[in-house]
Design an enzyme around this catalytic site. Sequence first.
Site, PDB file in Angstrom:
ATOM      1  N   HIS A 147     -19.396   1.647 -26.231  1.00 30.52           N
ATOM      2  CA  HIS A 147     -19.919   2.675 -27.141  1.00 30.52           C
ATOM      3  C   HIS A 147     -19.570   4.052 -26.565  1.00 30.52           C
ATOM      4  O   HIS A 147     -19.573   4.239 -25.346  1.00 30.52           O
ATOM      5  CB  HIS A 147     -21.434   2.519 -27.286  1.00 30.52           C
ATOM      6  CG  HIS A 147     -21.984   3.344 -28.405  1.00 30.52           C
ATOM      7  ND1 HIS A 147     -22.169   4.704 -28.294  1.00 30.52           N
ATOM      8  CD2 HIS A 147     -22.350   3.013 -29.667  1.00 30.52           C
ATOM      9  CE1 HIS A 147     -22.635   5.173 -29.443  1.00 30.52           C
ATOM     10  NE2 HIS A 147     -22.752   4.165 -30.293  1.00 30.52           N
ATOM     11  N   GLY A 186     -24.749  10.398 -35.064  1.00 27.05           N
ATOM     12  CA  GLY A 186     -26.014  11.131 -34.941  1.00 27.05           C
ATOM     13  C   GLY A 186     -25.948  12.563 -35.438  1.00 27.05           C
ATOM     14  O   GLY A 186     -26.853  13.349 -35.192  1.00 27.05           O
ATOM     15  N   GLY A 199     -26.921   3.458 -36.321  1.00 28.03           N
ATOM     16  CA  GLY A 199     -27.813   3.989 -35.300  1.00 28.03           C
ATOM     17  C   GLY A 199     -29.145   4.381 -35.924  1.00 28.03           C
ATOM     18  O   GLY A 199     -29.993   3.533 -36.193  1.00 28.03           O
ATOM     19  N   GLY A 200     -29.298   5.673 -36.184  1.00 24.77           N
ATOM     20  CA  GLY A 200     -30.571   6.219 -36.677  1.00 24.77           C
ATOM     21  C   GLY A 200     -31.194   5.435 -37.829  1.00 24.77           C
ATOM     22  O   GLY A 200     -32.395   5.131 -37.804  1.00 24.77           O
ATOM     23  N   GLU A 215     -21.210   6.630 -26.300  1.00 16.17           N
ATOM     24  CA  GLU A 215     -22.255   7.195 -25.434  1.00 16.17           C
ATOM     25  C   GLU A 215     -22.129   6.643 -24.012  1.00 16.17           C
ATOM     26  O   GLU A 215     -22.425   7.334 -23.044  1.00 16.17           O
ATOM     27  CB  GLU A 215     -23.647   6.929 -26.040  1.00 16.17           C
ATOM     28  CG  GLU A 215     -23.876   7.836 -27.246  1.00 16.17           C
ATOM     29  CD  GLU A 215     -24.775   7.280 -28.326  1.00 16.17           C
ATOM     30  OE1 GLU A 215     -25.480   6.284 -28.087  1.00 16.17           O
ATOM     31  OE2 GLU A 215     -24.758   7.840 -29.439  1.00 16.17           O
ATOM     32  N   GLU A 269     -16.083   4.148 -34.503  1.00 15.55           N
ATOM     33  CA  GLU A 269     -17.155   5.136 -34.552  1.00 15.55           C
ATOM     34  C   GLU A 269     -16.604   6.494 -34.127  1.00 15.55           C
ATOM     35  O   GLU A 269     -16.540   6.791 -32.926  1.00 15.55           O
ATOM     36  CB  GLU A 269     -18.289   4.745 -33.596  1.00 15.55           C
ATOM     37  CG  GLU A 269     -18.930   3.410 -33.921  1.00 15.55           C
ATOM     38  CD  GLU A 269     -20.354   3.338 -33.383  1.00 15.55           C
ATOM     39  OE1 GLU A 269     -21.257   3.096 -34.190  1.00 15.55           O
ATOM     40  OE2 GLU A 269     -20.558   3.557 -32.184  1.00 15.55           O
ATOM     41  N   SER A 277     -23.406   7.948 -38.664  1.00 15.12           N
ATOM     42  CA  SER A 277     -24.213   8.473 -39.778  1.00 15.12           C
ATOM     43  C   SER A 277     -24.099   7.633 -41.055  1.00 15.12           C
ATOM     44  O   SER A 277     -24.106   8.186 -42.156  1.00 15.12           O
ATOM     45  CB  SER A 277     -23.876   9.940 -40.052  1.00 15.12           C
ATOM     46  OG  SER A 277     -24.136  10.728 -38.900  1.00 15.12           O
ATOM     47  N   ASN A 282     -27.915  -0.622 -34.073  1.00 18.33           N
ATOM     48  CA  ASN A 282     -27.897  -0.252 -32.659  1.00 18.33           C
ATOM     49  C   ASN A 282     -29.101   0.664 -32.439  1.00 18.33           C
ATOM     50  O   ASN A 282     -29.077   1.828 -32.821  1.00 18.33           O
ATOM     51  CB  ASN A 282     -26.584   0.466 -32.333  1.00 18.33           C
ATOM     52  CG  ASN A 282     -26.565   0.985 -30.903  1.00 18.33           C
ATOM     53  OD1 ASN A 282     -27.462   0.698 -30.116  1.00 18.33           O
ATOM     54  ND2 ASN A 282     -25.530   1.746 -30.572  1.00 18.33           N
ATOM     55  N   TRP A 283     -30.130   0.098 -31.838  1.00 15.85           N
ATOM     56  CA  TRP A 283     -31.376   0.870 -31.671  1.00 15.85           C
ATOM     57  C   TRP A 283     -31.256   1.908 -30.568  1.00 15.85           C
ATOM     58  O   TRP A 283     -32.137   2.741 -30.399  1.00 15.85           O
ATOM     59  CB  TRP A 283     -32.554  -0.082 -31.380  1.00 15.85           C
ATOM     60  CG  TRP A 283     -32.921  -0.981 -32.521  1.00 15.85           C
ATOM     61  CD1 TRP A 283     -32.251  -1.140 -33.710  1.00 15.85           C
ATOM     62  CD2 TRP A 283     -34.059  -1.855 -32.593  1.00 15.85           C
ATOM     63  NE1 TRP A 283     -32.896  -2.055 -34.505  1.00 15.85           N
ATOM     64  CE2 TRP A 283     -34.008  -2.518 -33.845  1.00 15.85           C
ATOM     65  CE3 TRP A 283     -35.109  -2.156 -31.720  1.00 15.85           C
ATOM     66  CZ2 TRP A 283     -34.966  -3.457 -34.249  1.00 15.85           C
ATOM     67  CZ3 TRP A 283     -36.071  -3.095 -32.114  1.00 15.85           C
ATOM     68  CH2 TRP A 283     -35.995  -3.728 -33.374  1.00 15.85           C
ATOM     69  N   LYS A 284     -30.193   1.830 -29.783  1.00 20.32           N
ATOM     70  CA  LYS A 284     -29.996   2.763 -28.661  1.00 20.32           C
ATOM     71  C   LYS A 284     -31.245   2.768 -27.772  1.00 20.32           C
ATOM     72  O   LYS A 284     -31.902   1.741 -27.645  1.00 20.32           O
ATOM     73  CB  LYS A 284     -29.614   4.159 -29.186  1.00 20.32           C
ATOM     74  CG  LYS A 284     -28.406   4.080 -30.124  1.00 20.32           C
ATOM     75  CD  LYS A 284     -27.786   5.401 -30.435  1.00 20.32           C
ATOM     76  CE  LYS A 284     -26.589   5.189 -31.373  1.00 20.32           C
ATOM     77  NZ  LYS A 284     -25.870   6.418 -31.663  1.00 20.32           N
TER      78      LYS A 284
HETATM   79  P1  13P Z   1     -25.840   7.021 -36.087  1.00 26.40           P
HETATM   80  O1  13P Z   1     -25.895   6.020 -37.222  1.00 26.40           O
HETATM   81  O2  13P Z   1     -27.194   7.477 -35.636  1.00 26.40           O
HETATM   82  O3  13P Z   1     -24.893   8.124 -36.370  1.00 26.40           O
HETATM   83  O4  13P Z   1     -25.247   6.229 -34.817  1.00 26.40           O
HETATM   84  C1  13P Z   1     -24.092   5.486 -34.973  1.00 26.40           C
HETATM   85  C2  13P Z   1     -23.866   4.710 -33.734  1.00 26.40           C
HETATM   86  O5  13P Z   1     -23.563   5.261 -32.693  1.00 26.40           O
HETATM   87  C3  13P Z   1     -24.038   3.246 -33.797  1.00 26.40           C
HETATM   88  O6  13P Z   1     -23.584   2.638 -32.646  1.00 26.40           O
END
Ligand code: 13P
Length: 251
Positions: free
Chosen positions: A97, A173, A234-235, A99, A167, A213, A10-12
């Site tokens: 998600h 994050g 994510g990251g 977010e 999640e 994470s 997930n590149w956000k």
């Molecule tokens: P991180 O891997 O950056 O914690 O993000 C997880 C995430 O929200 C994937 O959708």
Amino acid sequence: MSRKVLIAGNWKMNGLIKGSQALAKEIALATKSLKPQAEVLVCPPFTLLTTVKKALRGSRVMLGAQDCHMEEKGAHTGDVSPYMLKDAGCDYVILGHSERRTDHKESSALVKAKAESALKAGLKVIICVGETLDERNKGKALSVTEKQVKDSLPDGATASNTVIAYEPVWAIGTGKTATPQDAQEVHAHIRKVLAQKLSKSVATRMRILYGGSMKPQNASELLNEEDIDGGLIGGASLKAEDFMTIVSKAK
Ligand code: 13P
């Protein structure tokens, strides 16, 4: 029952055309040479879907988006419909998600409506659920995720068109990962809820990903848990080497 592991990036809200082309090409190339056991999916922002689609051409890496509207088309300024995502070459869309639940006040009812529309458009959906730190500290991790799963799951969900992503909000994050045991406890509970809501057979085959994470250093121990069927990254999905290291841990 063996479920095919899915590793999704997930590149956000990250990436411009130039760097993303290179990232997608690296992932495509590495997937071709590594021939991993896992299915591989990348979910860039809307502006990069076409670019990334082209960069992935000839590989088996799949393409996904990070959200969609519930309507097919119409007067919804700034929104993107699931039919447009399908048209752009998407296989998947991430919905609900945390977010989006926080930043855009998305309810589970809205997530469900979006998911049903996405399924109609021929997309597969990844439905995200997870508790906040406050909810976990109050002992509500299982009840909160249970309610989110029950209320967000689209009618028509099957093991092949729907994936759940657990999640925990406090792990996203932050560098804090759920312990494999804590994650497994929630995953097993989600599978029980799916069995009640759908059927035992669908629940046994539906994939439940962990996100929060996940990185090269902790991927193996998480993926070794019985009910963890992949990761939503994510990251660590923004660096081809890290992402592909996680992909390579999948058995
Ligand atoms: P991180 O891997 O950056 O914690 O993000 C997880 C995430 O929200 C994937 O959708």
